[in-house]
Design a protein around this motif. Sequence first.
Motif, mmCIF file in Angstrom:
data_model
loop_
_atom_site.group_PDB
_atom_site.id
_atom_site.type_symbol
_atom_site.label_atom_id
_atom_site.label_comp_id
_atom_site.label_asym_id
_atom_site.label_seq_id
_atom_site.Cartn_x
_atom_site.Cartn_y
_atom_site.Cartn_z
ATOM 1 N N ILE A 93 0.860 -1.183 0.000
ATOM 2 C CA ILE A 93 0.000 0.000 0.000
ATOM 3 C C ILE A 93 0.897 1.234 0.000
ATOM 4 O O ILE A 93 1.532 1.569 0.997
ATOM 5 C CB ILE A 93 -0.934 0.031 1.227
ATOM 6 C CG1 ILE A 93 -1.720 -1.270 1.351
ATOM 7 C CG2 ILE A 93 -1.865 1.244 1.142
ATOM 8 C CD1 ILE A 93 -2.644 -1.543 0.178
ATOM 9 N N SER A 120 -1.363 -1.072 -4.392
ATOM 10 C CA SER A 120 -2.176 0.137 -4.517
ATOM 11 C C SER A 120 -1.243 1.330 -4.348
ATOM 12 O O SER A 120 -0.718 1.578 -3.267
ATOM 13 C CB SER A 120 -3.278 0.170 -3.451
ATOM 14 O OG SER A 120 -4.061 1.332 -3.585
ATOM 15 N N ASP A 121 -0.994 2.038 -5.444
ATOM 16 C CA ASP A 121 -0.079 3.176 -5.411
ATOM 17 C C ASP A 121 -0.386 4.083 -6.602
ATOM 18 O O ASP A 121 -1.112 3.699 -7.517
ATOM 19 C CB ASP A 121 1.375 2.688 -5.474
ATOM 20 C CG ASP A 121 2.338 3.687 -4.842
ATOM 21 O OD1 ASP A 121 1.913 4.829 -4.565
ATOM 22 O OD2 ASP A 121 3.502 3.333 -4.630
ATOM 23 N N PHE A 193 -8.417 0.160 -11.546
ATOM 24 C CA PHE A 193 -8.219 -1.098 -10.824
ATOM 25 C C PHE A 193 -8.344 -2.242 -11.825
ATOM 26 O O PHE A 193 -9.394 -2.401 -12.457
ATOM 27 C CB PHE A 193 -9.268 -1.228 -9.713
ATOM 28 C CG PHE A 193 -9.079 -2.411 -8.799
ATOM 29 C CD1 PHE A 193 -7.838 -2.975 -8.590
ATOM 30 C CD2 PHE A 193 -10.172 -2.963 -8.124
ATOM 31 C CE1 PHE A 193 -7.667 -4.055 -7.737
ATOM 32 C CE2 PHE A 193 -10.015 -4.037 -7.266
ATOM 33 C CZ PHE A 193 -8.754 -4.584 -7.080
ATOM 34 N N HIS A 206 -3.952 -1.225 -8.341
ATOM 35 C CA HIS A 206 -4.943 -0.227 -7.945
ATOM 36 C C HIS A 206 -4.243 1.120 -7.823
ATOM 37 O O HIS A 206 -3.126 1.203 -7.328
ATOM 38 C CB HIS A 206 -5.572 -0.646 -6.607
ATOM 39 C CG HIS A 206 -6.614 0.296 -6.114
ATOM 40 N ND1 HIS A 206 -6.447 1.056 -4.975
ATOM 41 C CD2 HIS A 206 -7.841 0.612 -6.601
ATOM 42 C CE1 HIS A 206 -7.534 1.791 -4.782
ATOM 43 N NE2 HIS A 206 -8.386 1.555 -5.741
ATOM 44 N N GLU A 208 -5.417 4.142 -6.300
ATOM 45 C CA GLU A 208 -5.883 5.118 -5.306
ATOM 46 C C GLU A 208 -5.592 4.597 -3.902
ATOM 47 O O GLU A 208 -6.486 4.100 -3.196
ATOM 48 C CB GLU A 208 -7.380 5.373 -5.488
ATOM 49 C CG GLU A 208 -7.932 6.505 -4.614
ATOM 50 C CD GLU A 208 -7.065 7.745 -4.640
ATOM 51 O OE1 GLU A 208 -6.185 7.868 -3.771
ATOM 52 O OE2 GLU A 208 -7.242 8.564 -5.551
ATOM 53 N N PRO A 209 -4.313 4.685 -3.447
ATOM 54 C CA PRO A 209 -3.958 4.145 -2.123
ATOM 55 C C PRO A 209 -4.605 4.877 -0.957
ATOM 56 O O PRO A 209 -4.666 4.343 0.148
ATOM 57 C CB PRO A 209 -2.421 4.296 -2.100
ATOM 58 C CG PRO A 209 -2.126 5.397 -3.068
ATOM 59 C CD PRO A 209 -3.159 5.255 -4.156
ATOM 60 N N THR A 226 -13.033 -0.246 0.665
ATOM 61 C CA THR A 226 -11.759 -0.879 1.012
ATOM 62 C C THR A 226 -11.929 -2.378 1.180
ATOM 63 O O THR A 226 -11.115 -3.174 0.689
ATOM 64 C CB THR A 226 -11.202 -0.265 2.309
ATOM 65 O OG1 THR A 226 -11.203 1.162 2.197
ATOM 66 C CG2 THR A 226 -9.794 -0.749 2.572
ATOM 67 N N LEU A 229 -12.182 -3.958 -2.209
ATOM 68 C CA LEU A 229 -10.888 -4.122 -2.873
ATOM 69 C C LEU A 229 -10.176 -5.381 -2.382
ATOM 70 O O LEU A 229 -9.659 -6.174 -3.180
ATOM 71 C CB LEU A 229 -10.005 -2.900 -2.610
ATOM 72 C CG LEU A 229 -10.435 -1.576 -3.249
ATOM 73 C CD1 LEU A 229 -9.603 -0.434 -2.682
ATOM 74 C CD2 LEU A 229 -10.283 -1.627 -4.763
#
Length: 401
Positions: A93, A120-121, A193, A206, A208-209, A226, A229
């Motif tokens: 993350i 996720s970044d 995503f 993904h 949108e961290p 969350t 995900l």
Amino acid sequence: MKKVLPLIFVIAAIIVTASVVIGVKRTKTVDWEESFDERSNKPYGVSIFYKELPRLFKDRKIRTVFHQPSSYLSANSKDGYGEHVAQGSYIIIGNSDYLEDESVDELLDFVDNGNTLFISDYYFHQKIHDTLGIDTKYIENQKDSISYQYLKHLNIDEITIDKNSGDNYFSYFDTINHKVLGYSKIDYKHVNFIEVPFGEGKILLHLEPKAFTNYNILKDDRYKYTEGLISYLPDNNVYYDSYVKIRTGYNGDVEKESNLGWFLDQISFKWAWFTAIIFGILFMIFNAKRRQRIIKIIKPLQNTTIAFVKTISNLYIETKDYKNLITKKITYFLEKIRIDFNLDTSVLNDDFITKLALKTGKKKDDIKKIINYINALQNKDELFENHLITLNKHIEAFYSN
């Protein structure tokens, strides 16, 4: 001396007490830094998500990894010297810019053997882009600071991410073999995503961290997004990539480390710690004054840093190795941009110029001049003194404005 000592301790106690009262009453400012630190209770830390992992993956082993994947996964492989064979889902993350080429290779091998990688970044390592055949772009939020998040296959209402100056999205991917799992919307929907099959496993990417941060999980019902995900991950063991990285080699038996920083973030612990230090120092001072002999004064070693720098500089000037010196200045400049502004400097294009201008608050034209000049120098086979002088002027102008 016996009369003065109690007075000194009373004064020290008053100072410490006053400091504690001031520290408690002082209005705390909110730190909005996007650290994605699993130990942080600040808005953009991820401590809540991290603590919820055992509930989300019941009866599964949750391991926190404090090493480069290249060290940890190779040690805990079939032919490695670790205590187990790593199998399950590897979660990263934010902060994925630390990944080295060897770590990306090890993660891809991990997936190829039937496991799952979830990242996720805002950006991914260039080797991930090249290997998976993907590309990303950035869209600026012109109207407000809100973007809307959707999951394609789950019955979850759209959620909002506020304090969002823009969105990153997948501008190119294999629409036949790659599976779209979610969207983000500012002016229009764009994919943020995807699921990418790789060998025997899969990779979930993904963009949108902030969805995993304390602020967004606790606000309204955003936690459902969350959870959605994470629901794409198989029910298996989890390897959580920590914000804290141990840069030394992996010895096979370390996964977690303690940290005094958490205690210093708590006001009560912090002032108890400072009080103990102050009284300890006072005790040593007066105790040493009574019992210790005179200690001979030893002059500290001379700081030769400036002389060293001058020597190295003269060496480059005498050899007239301008290309080597220019290459090093560019490398150090880009490294500072990565550290200070969390930007990927592998591709110095218009998109990078726009992001750097937004991050620094400088004029886009000024940023464009230095980046274009760096690109021009990197394409030249032979460089001279005037190139070095011009580059230095550009860098000094960047930091002075």
